[in-house]
Enzyme design. Structure first.
Site, PDB file in Angstrom:
ATOM      1  N   SER A   1       0.836  -1.262  -0.015  1.00 54.76           N
ATOM      2  CA  SER A   1      -0.011  -0.046  -0.027  1.00 54.76           C
ATOM      3  C   SER A   1       0.959   1.322   0.034  1.00 54.76           C
ATOM      4  O   SER A   1       2.066   1.263   0.476  1.00 54.76           O
ATOM      5  CB  SER A   1      -0.723   0.069   1.266  1.00 54.76           C
ATOM      6  OG  SER A   1      -1.509   1.237   1.489  1.00 54.76           O
TER       7      SER A   1
ATOM      8  N   TYR B   1      -1.045  -1.024  10.218  1.00 52.91           N
ATOM      9  CA  TYR B   1      -1.241  -1.419   9.002  1.00 52.91           C
ATOM     10  C   TYR B   1       0.101  -0.934   8.027  1.00 52.91           C
ATOM     11  O   TYR B   1       0.564  -1.632   7.104  1.00 52.91           O
ATOM     12  CB  TYR B   1      -2.524  -0.798   8.321  1.00 52.91           C
ATOM     13  CG  TYR B   1      -2.708  -0.977   6.871  1.00 52.91           C
ATOM     14  CD1 TYR B   1      -3.473  -1.838   6.411  1.00 52.91           C
ATOM     15  CD2 TYR B   1      -2.456   0.221   5.996  1.00 52.91           C
ATOM     16  CE1 TYR B   1      -3.686  -2.281   5.165  1.00 52.91           C
ATOM     17  CE2 TYR B   1      -3.175  -0.033   4.853  1.00 52.91           C
ATOM     18  CZ  TYR B   1      -3.625  -0.947   4.133  1.00 52.91           C
ATOM     19  OH  TYR B   1      -4.086  -1.233   2.925  1.00 52.91           O
TER      20      TYR B   1
HETATM   21  N1  LIG Z   1      -8.928  -0.216  -0.700  1.00 53.35           N
HETATM   22  C1  LIG Z   1      -7.864   0.567  -0.818  1.00 53.35           C
HETATM   23  O1  LIG Z   1      -7.842   1.802  -0.521  1.00 53.35           O
HETATM   24  C2  LIG Z   1      -6.323  -0.233  -0.489  1.00 53.35           C
HETATM   25  C3  LIG Z   1      -5.343   0.531  -0.808  1.00 53.35           C
HETATM   26  C4  LIG Z   1      -4.210  -0.071  -0.902  1.00 53.35           C
HETATM   27  C5  LIG Z   1      -3.957  -1.461  -0.168  1.00 53.35           C
HETATM   28  N2  LIG Z   1      -5.272  -2.214  -0.446  1.00 53.35           N
HETATM   29  C6  LIG Z   1      -5.260  -3.654   0.091  1.00 53.35           C
HETATM   30  O2  LIG Z   1      -5.782  -4.473  -0.740  1.00 53.35           O
HETATM   31  C7  LIG Z   1      -6.193  -5.561  -0.275  1.00 53.35           C
HETATM   32  C8  LIG Z   1      -7.733  -5.849  -0.655  1.00 53.35           C
HETATM   33  O3  LIG Z   1      -8.321  -4.692  -0.038  1.00 53.35           O
HETATM   34  P1  LIG Z   1     -10.058  -4.263  -0.442  1.00 53.35           P
HETATM   35  O4  LIG Z   1     -10.042  -2.964  -0.278  1.00 53.35           O
HETATM   36  O5  LIG Z   1     -10.184  -5.058  -1.743  1.00 53.35           O
HETATM   37  O6  LIG Z   1     -10.644  -4.709   0.869  1.00 53.35           O
HETATM   38  P2  LIG Z   1     -11.747  -5.639   1.135  1.00 53.35           P
HETATM   39  O7  LIG Z   1     -12.054  -5.598   2.518  1.00 53.35           O
HETATM   40  O8  LIG Z   1     -12.914  -5.626   0.233  1.00 53.35           O
HETATM   41  O9  LIG Z   1     -10.958  -7.080   0.895  1.00 53.35           O
HETATM   42  C9  LIG Z   1     -10.153  -7.984   1.575  1.00 53.35           C
HETATM   43  C10 LIG Z   1     -10.444  -9.348   1.544  1.00 53.35           C
HETATM   44  O10 LIG Z   1      -9.637  -9.977   2.268  1.00 53.35           O
HETATM   45  C11 LIG Z   1     -10.341 -11.228   2.975  1.00 53.35           C
HETATM   46  N3  LIG Z   1      -9.747 -11.561   4.144  1.00 53.35           N
HETATM   47  C12 LIG Z   1      -9.374 -10.571   5.215  1.00 53.35           C
HETATM   48  N4  LIG Z   1      -8.799 -11.233   6.381  1.00 53.35           N
HETATM   49  C13 LIG Z   1      -8.541 -12.651   5.765  1.00 53.35           C
HETATM   50  C14 LIG Z   1      -8.041 -13.759   6.208  1.00 53.35           C
HETATM   51  N5  LIG Z   1      -7.362 -13.758   7.596  1.00 53.35           N
HETATM   52  N6  LIG Z   1      -7.643 -14.732   5.546  1.00 53.35           N
HETATM   53  C15 LIG Z   1      -8.301 -14.716   4.238  1.00 53.35           C
HETATM   54  N7  LIG Z   1      -9.035 -13.537   3.773  1.00 53.35           N
HETATM   55  C16 LIG Z   1      -9.106 -12.660   4.414  1.00 53.35           C
HETATM   56  C17 LIG Z   1     -11.599 -10.448   3.109  1.00 53.35           C
HETATM   57  O11 LIG Z   1     -12.704 -11.368   3.469  1.00 53.35           O
HETATM   58  C18 LIG Z   1     -11.987  -9.678   1.728  1.00 53.35           C
HETATM   59  O12 LIG Z   1     -12.615 -10.702   0.794  1.00 53.35           O
HETATM   60  C19 LIG Z   1      -5.916  -5.522   1.158  1.00 53.35           C
HETATM   61  O13 LIG Z   1      -4.688  -6.145   1.436  1.00 53.35           O
HETATM   62  C20 LIG Z   1      -5.736  -3.931   1.234  1.00 53.35           C
HETATM   63  O14 LIG Z   1      -4.881  -3.823   2.488  1.00 53.35           O
HETATM   64  C21 LIG Z   1      -6.606  -1.444  -0.326  1.00 53.35           C
END
Ligand SMILES: NC(=O)c1ccc[n+]([C@@H]2O[C@H](COP(=O)([O-])OP(=O)(O)OC[C@H]3O[C@@H](n4cnc5c(N)ncnc54)[C@H](O)[C@@H]3O)[C@@H](O)[C@H]2O)c1
Length: 256
Positions: free
Chosen positions: A148, A163
């Site tokens: 991220s 985080y």
């Molecule tokens: N949305 C943003 O702005 C953003 C920015 C940078 C990075 N990210 C990263 O992208 C990734 C996806 O995020 P998102 O925004 O799609 O969020 P989201 O919450 O929609 O998706 C996260 C997914 O991970 C799954 N998950 C959580 N804990 C878990 C575990 N212990 N084992 C297996 N699965 C698990 C959840 O069920 C969900 O399907 C994350 O790693 C997040 O940190 C997101």
């Protein structure tokens, strides 16, 4: 790329998430997919919908990426599908599962710190370790890890200290593993998105969202499809000379 290889994608079942968009993009590009998520029922539903929409083999299974036993069980389930000929050989592992920590430092607890490190960093370690041997044996593989912009500039979006620390650990992991796997045909890269339109910021206020969008040079947050495109590029044959790379997908919000 045809459906001759399977992309294993964690965190790929939340409805509006980056993981599901990535699974769909892989399928559109002809890959088979294995969807692994804490929400196992939902992972199976997503896999079925991918097969019916894109006509590629897809398999869904539950996993808690922070639990070694659960990761090994998911690995065994996926490899059983490969052995049975229902999925092609594993060609990519994409570690997307993650949780955030929008909590001020002095309000954090050791439990929160551990959970955020466990899911983001240890989960990336466990899933990679479980699936890597098959890719090394086949002499071709792609690993993409979800970091991220918070790792690079110390939060500033929604996730704070735990985080940012966990996502920074993923960058060190990616570079060191890329170096070690250099001769094997397996590349290891990371993506560092800025703010993306998903449910992960579900608790953020309208004021926070306006402040986030206003701070991005392109003037908006990213779509999940834009992040998926960067990930699938890093898994394509075209990215063969990229390893240890951190690919920013941030609309200019962090310029080095
Ligand atoms: N949305 C943003 O702005 C953003 C920015 C940078 C990075 N990210 C990263 O992208 C990734 C996806 O995020 P998102 O925004 O799609 O969020 P989201 O919450 O929609 O998706 C996260 C997914 O991970 C799954 N998950 C959580 N804990 C878990 C575990 N212990 N084992 C297996 N699965 C698990 C959840 O069920 C969900 O399907 C994350 O790693 C997040 O940190 C997101």
């Amino acid at each position: 790329m045809s459906s001759q290889r399977t992309a294993v994608i964690t965190g790929a079942s939340s409805e509006n998430g980056i993981g599901i968009a990535t699974a769909r993009r892989f399928a559109r590009d002809g890959w088979a997919v294995a969807v692994l998520d804490l929400a196992g029922d939902r992972a199976e539903v997503v896999a079925k919908s991918i097969t019916s929409e894109h006509g590629v083999p897809a398999f869904g299974h539950a996993v808690d990426v922070a639990d070694e036993t659960a990761v090994d069980a998911a690995r065994d389930a996926v490899t059983a599908e490969v052995t049975a000929g229902r999925l092609p050989e594993i060609g990519a592992v994409v570690n997307i599962a993650g949780i955030t920590s929008p909590v001020d430092f002095l309000d954090t607890t050791l439990d929160l710190w551990r959970r955020v490190m466990d899911v983001n960093a240890t989960g990336t370690y466990l899933v990679t370790k479980a699936f890597l041997p098959r890719m090394v044996d086949s002499g071709w593989g792609r690993i993409v890890n979800m970091s991220s912009v918070s790792a690079q500039r110390g939060g500033g979006v929604f996730g704070k200290v735990p985080y940012s620390a966990a996502k920074a650990a993923i960058l060190g992991f990616t570079k060191a593993l890329a170096r070690e796997l250099g001769p094997t045909g397996v590349t290891v890269n990371a993506v560092t998105p800025g703010a993306v339109d998903t449910d992960i910021r579900v608790g953020s206020t309208a004021e926070q969202e306006a402040q986030i969008a206003g701070s991005i040079p392109v003037g908006r947050t990213a779509t999940t499809e834009e992040v998926a495109a960067a990930i699938t590029f890093l898994c394509s044959a075209d990215s063969s000379y990229l390893t240890g790379v951190t690919l920013d997908v941030n609309g200019g919000s962090h310029l080095h």
